[in-house]
Design a protein around this motif. Structure first.
Motif, PDB file in Angstrom:
ATOM      1  N   LYS A   1       0.844  -1.208   0.000  1.00 56.97           N
ATOM      2  CA  LYS A   1       0.000   0.000   0.000  1.00 56.97           C
ATOM      3  C   LYS A   1       0.876   1.253   0.000  1.00 56.97           C
ATOM      4  CE  LYS A   1      -4.087   2.077   1.326  1.00 56.97           C
ATOM      5  NZ  LYS A   1      -4.482   2.946   0.258  1.00 56.97           N
ATOM      6  N   VAL A   2       1.959   1.235   0.773  1.00 61.68           N
ATOM      7  CA  VAL A   2       2.861   2.385   0.841  1.00 61.68           C
ATOM      8  C   VAL A   2       3.458   2.686  -0.535  1.00 61.68           C
ATOM      9  CG1 VAL A   2       5.109   3.184   1.722  1.00 61.68           C
ATOM     10  CG2 VAL A   2       3.434   2.187   3.293  1.00 61.68           C
ATOM     11  N   VAL A   3       4.007   1.653  -1.201  1.00 54.95           N
ATOM     12  CA  VAL A   3       4.692   1.886  -2.467  1.00 54.95           C
ATOM     13  C   VAL A   3       3.713   2.278  -3.578  1.00 54.95           C
ATOM     14  CG1 VAL A   3       4.813  -0.468  -3.418  1.00 54.95           C
ATOM     15  CG2 VAL A   3       6.708   1.107  -3.771  1.00 54.95           C
ATOM     16  N   SER A   4       2.510   1.710  -3.565  1.00 54.45           N
ATOM     17  CA  SER A   4       1.522   2.108  -4.579  1.00 54.45           C
ATOM     18  C   SER A   4       1.029   3.528  -4.297  1.00 54.45           C
ATOM     19  CB  SER A   4       0.364   1.112  -4.668  1.00 54.45           C
ATOM     20  OG  SER A   4      -0.376   1.090  -3.482  1.00 54.45           O
ATOM     21  N   SER A   5       0.867   3.880  -3.031  1.00 54.14           N
ATOM     22  CA  SER A   5       0.441   5.228  -2.668  1.00 54.14           C
ATOM     23  C   SER A   5       1.494   6.271  -3.048  1.00 54.14           C
ATOM     24  CB  SER A   5       0.157   5.289  -1.158  1.00 54.14           C
ATOM     25  OG  SER A   5      -0.094   6.614  -0.763  1.00 54.14           O
ATOM     26  N   LEU A   6       2.761   5.957  -2.814  1.00 50.95           N
ATOM     27  CA  LEU A   6       3.827   6.893  -3.176  1.00 50.95           C
ATOM     28  C   LEU A   6       3.889   7.107  -4.683  1.00 50.95           C
ATOM     29  CD1 LEU A   6       6.642   5.793  -0.698  1.00 50.95           C
ATOM     30  CD2 LEU A   6       5.325   7.935  -0.649  1.00 50.95           C
TER      31      LEU A   6
ATOM     32  N   SER B   1      -4.142   9.761 -16.357  1.00 49.24           N
ATOM     33  CA  SER B   1      -4.522  10.718 -17.399  1.00 49.24           C
ATOM     34  C   SER B   1      -5.888  11.275 -17.017  1.00 49.24           C
ATOM     35  CB  SER B   1      -4.598  10.046 -18.778  1.00 49.24           C
ATOM     36  OG  SER B   1      -5.752   9.237 -18.871  1.00 49.24           O
ATOM     37  N   ALA B   2      -6.403  12.174 -17.825  1.00 50.31           N
ATOM     38  CA  ALA B   2      -7.718  12.751 -17.540  1.00 50.31           C
ATOM     39  C   ALA B   2      -8.816  11.696 -17.648  1.00 50.31           C
ATOM     40  CB  ALA B   2      -7.998  13.911 -18.494  1.00 50.31           C
ATOM     41  N   GLU B   3      -8.584  10.675 -18.465  1.00 56.67           N
ATOM     42  CA  GLU B   3      -9.607   9.653 -18.711  1.00 56.67           C
ATOM     43  C   GLU B   3      -9.542   8.469 -17.747  1.00 56.67           C
ATOM     44  OE1 GLU B   3      -7.548  10.670 -21.499  1.00 56.67           O
ATOM     45  OE2 GLU B   3      -9.038  12.253 -21.736  1.00 56.67           O
ATOM     46  N   LYS B   4      -8.350   8.124 -17.296  1.00 53.71           N
ATOM     47  CA  LYS B   4      -8.238   6.909 -16.470  1.00 53.71           C
ATOM     48  C   LYS B   4      -6.988   6.908 -15.622  1.00 53.71           C
ATOM     49  CE  LYS B   4      -7.106   4.748 -20.743  1.00 53.71           C
ATOM     50  NZ  LYS B   4      -7.521   3.830 -21.707  1.00 53.71           N
ATOM     51  N   GLU B   5      -6.939   5.921 -14.737  1.00 57.33           N
ATOM     52  CA  GLU B   5      -5.752   5.720 -13.920  1.00 57.33           C
ATOM     53  C   GLU B   5      -5.549   4.226 -13.692  1.00 57.33           C
ATOM     54  OE1 GLU B   5      -7.143   6.471  -9.424  1.00 57.33           O
ATOM     55  OE2 GLU B   5      -7.272   8.257 -10.695  1.00 57.33           O
ATOM     56  N   MET B   6      -4.283   3.857 -13.472  1.00 53.72           N
ATOM     57  CA  MET B   6      -3.919   2.464 -13.252  1.00 53.72           C
ATOM     58  C   MET B   6      -2.712   2.463 -12.307  1.00 53.72           C
ATOM     59  SD  MET B   6      -2.300  -0.161 -16.098  1.00 53.72           S
ATOM     60  CE  MET B   6      -3.667  -0.026 -17.222  1.00 53.72           C
ATOM     61  N   THR B   7      -2.794   1.668 -11.265  1.00 49.65           N
ATOM     62  CA  THR B   7      -1.671   1.537 -10.341  1.00 49.65           C
ATOM     63  C   THR B   7      -1.477   0.055 -10.037  1.00 49.65           C
ATOM     64  OG1 THR B   7      -2.094   3.715  -9.365  1.00 49.65           O
ATOM     65  CG2 THR B   7      -0.754   2.202  -8.064  1.00 49.65           C
ATOM     66  N   PHE B   8      -0.220  -0.388 -10.043  1.00 43.72           N
ATOM     67  CA  PHE B   8       0.066  -1.778  -9.702  1.00 43.72           C
ATOM     68  C   PHE B   8       1.404  -1.863  -8.975  1.00 43.72           C
ATOM     69  CE2 PHE B   8       1.791  -1.195 -13.982  1.00 43.72           C
ATOM     70  CZ  PHE B   8       3.048  -1.811 -13.900  1.00 43.72           C
ATOM     71  N   VAL B   9       1.617  -2.983  -8.307  1.00 44.25           N
ATOM     72  CA  VAL B   9       2.861  -3.229  -7.579  1.00 44.25           C
ATOM     73  C   VAL B   9       3.451  -4.542  -8.079  1.00 44.25           C
ATOM     74  CG1 VAL B   9       3.883  -3.686  -5.307  1.00 44.25           C
ATOM     75  CG2 VAL B   9       2.018  -2.019  -5.518  1.00 44.25           C
TER      76      VAL B   9
ATOM     77  N   GLU C   1      -1.913  15.471 -20.119  1.00 39.08           N
ATOM     78  CA  GLU C   1      -0.882  14.493 -20.456  1.00 39.08           C
ATOM     79  C   GLU C   1      -1.104  13.167 -19.737  1.00 39.08           C
ATOM     80  OE1 GLU C   1       1.487  15.181 -22.691  1.00 39.08           O
ATOM     81  OE2 GLU C   1       0.766  17.235 -22.902  1.00 39.08           O
ATOM     82  N   VAL C   2      -0.427  12.125 -20.223  1.00 43.01           N
ATOM     83  CA  VAL C   2      -0.360  10.838 -19.524  1.00 43.01           C
ATOM     84  C   VAL C   2       0.888  10.891 -18.646  1.00 43.01           C
ATOM     85  CG1 VAL C   2      -0.014   8.349 -19.776  1.00 43.01           C
ATOM     86  CG2 VAL C   2      -1.549   9.568 -21.344  1.00 43.01           C
ATOM     87  N   ILE C   3       0.719  10.538 -17.385  1.00 45.34           N
ATOM     88  CA  ILE C   3       1.817  10.590 -16.420  1.00 45.34           C
ATOM     89  C   ILE C   3       2.173   9.174 -15.971  1.00 45.34           C
ATOM     90  CG2 ILE C   3       2.633  11.595 -14.240  1.00 45.34           C
ATOM     91  CD1 ILE C   3       1.643  13.707 -16.336  1.00 45.34           C
ATOM     92  N   LEU C   4       3.474   8.882 -15.904  1.00 45.21           N
ATOM     93  CA  LEU C   4       3.979   7.616 -15.367  1.00 45.21           C
ATOM     94  C   LEU C   4       4.859   7.956 -14.165  1.00 45.21           C
ATOM     95  CD1 LEU C   4       4.744   4.544 -15.465  1.00 45.21           C
ATOM     96  CD2 LEU C   4       6.600   5.209 -17.004  1.00 45.21           C
ATOM     97  N   ALA C   5       4.558   7.335 -13.034  1.00 41.35           N
ATOM     98  CA  ALA C   5       5.376   7.526 -11.832  1.00 41.35           C
ATOM     99  C   ALA C   5       5.637   6.168 -11.207  1.00 41.35           C
ATOM    100  CB  ALA C   5       4.667   8.444 -10.847  1.00 41.35           C
ATOM    101  N   ALA C   6       6.733   6.084 -10.454  1.00 41.46           N
ATOM    102  CA  ALA C   6       7.074   4.822  -9.793  1.00 41.46           C
ATOM    103  C   ALA C   6       7.788   5.104  -8.482  1.00 41.46           C
ATOM    104  CB  ALA C   6       7.964   3.975 -10.702  1.00 41.46           C
ATOM    105  N   ASP C   7       7.749   4.116  -7.611  1.00 38.80           N
ATOM    106  CA  ASP C   7       8.491   4.179  -6.357  1.00 38.80           C
ATOM    107  C   ASP C   7       8.937   2.765  -6.011  1.00 38.80           C
ATOM    108  OD1 ASP C   7       9.046   6.311  -4.135  1.00 38.80           O
ATOM    109  OD2 ASP C   7       8.607   4.444  -3.077  1.00 38.80           O
TER     110      ASP C   7
END
Length: 187
Positions: A43-48, A110-118, A63-69
């Motif tokens: 949960k911590v790493v996906s939240s970050l 993005s403005a249309e959607k979001e996706m987060t995974f670990v 824009e489409v944004i990609l972030a990682a931790d």
């Protein structure tokens, strides 16, 4: 594939995305990372990752944004980046002769959607002598890396084996990221 923004200053993430021949711009997140100590490491790493993506998205909403931790987890405790030599030594002593998990959280927004995974990879360390630990610390490599080591550099000599994606340990599970970007753009 459409261009996107990488919300990270990590030279390793930049290199992996370039290797995959993706088109992106780098705009680092300026968010103050907020961690709930009660949350699981996943949960911590996906939240970050999500916080970083959200920060850059707030400035570039079209824009489409990609972030990682990435975090290192041993006995359900997160090891961050070492503060100094003593901290690095304590981390490496703790990892010596044991196994631990490396978790990388990835967030696409993005403005249309979001996706987060670990993604998680199990790493097994050799038993390290004090001289090996001191020599590695003296190399300077441990100081900008979670868990005080980098598998893609000299830290590779500390690792006996891994179970999972090598690139998750480096900081970005690139094959999964490429597939997620394709899915993200196609939906």
């Amino acid at each position: 594939m459409k261009p996107f923004i990488l919300a990270s200053q990590s030279p390793r993430r930049k290199q992996l995305l370039e290797q995959a021949e993706l088109t992106f711009t780098i705009i680092p997140s300026e968010v103050e990372e907020i961690v709930n100590e009660q949350d699981s490491p996943e949960k911590v790493v996906s939240s970050l990752a999500y916080q970083k993506a959200q920060d850059v998205f707030s400035r570039f909403p079209s824009e489409v944004i990609l972030a990682a931790d990435t975090v290192v987890v041993v006995d359900e405790k997160i090891l961050g980046k070492p503060q100094d030599k003593l901290d690095a030594k304590k981390m490496l002593q703790r990892l010596s002769g044991t196994e631990h998990d490396v978790l990388t959280g990835v967030s696409l927004l993005s403005a249309e959607k979001e996706m987060t995974f670990v993604d998680k990879t199990r790493v097994y360390f050799y038993s390290l002598t004090e001289a090996e630990i001191d020599s590695y610390i003296d190399s300077g490599e441990p100081f900008d890396k979670a868990g005080a080591y980098g598998i893609q550099g000299l830290g590779a000599t500390l690792v006996e084996k891994i179970h999972g994606d090598y690139y998750t340990v480096v900081g970005l599970p690139i094959a999964k990221v490429v597939r997620a970007l394709k899915q993200f753009h196609s939906e």
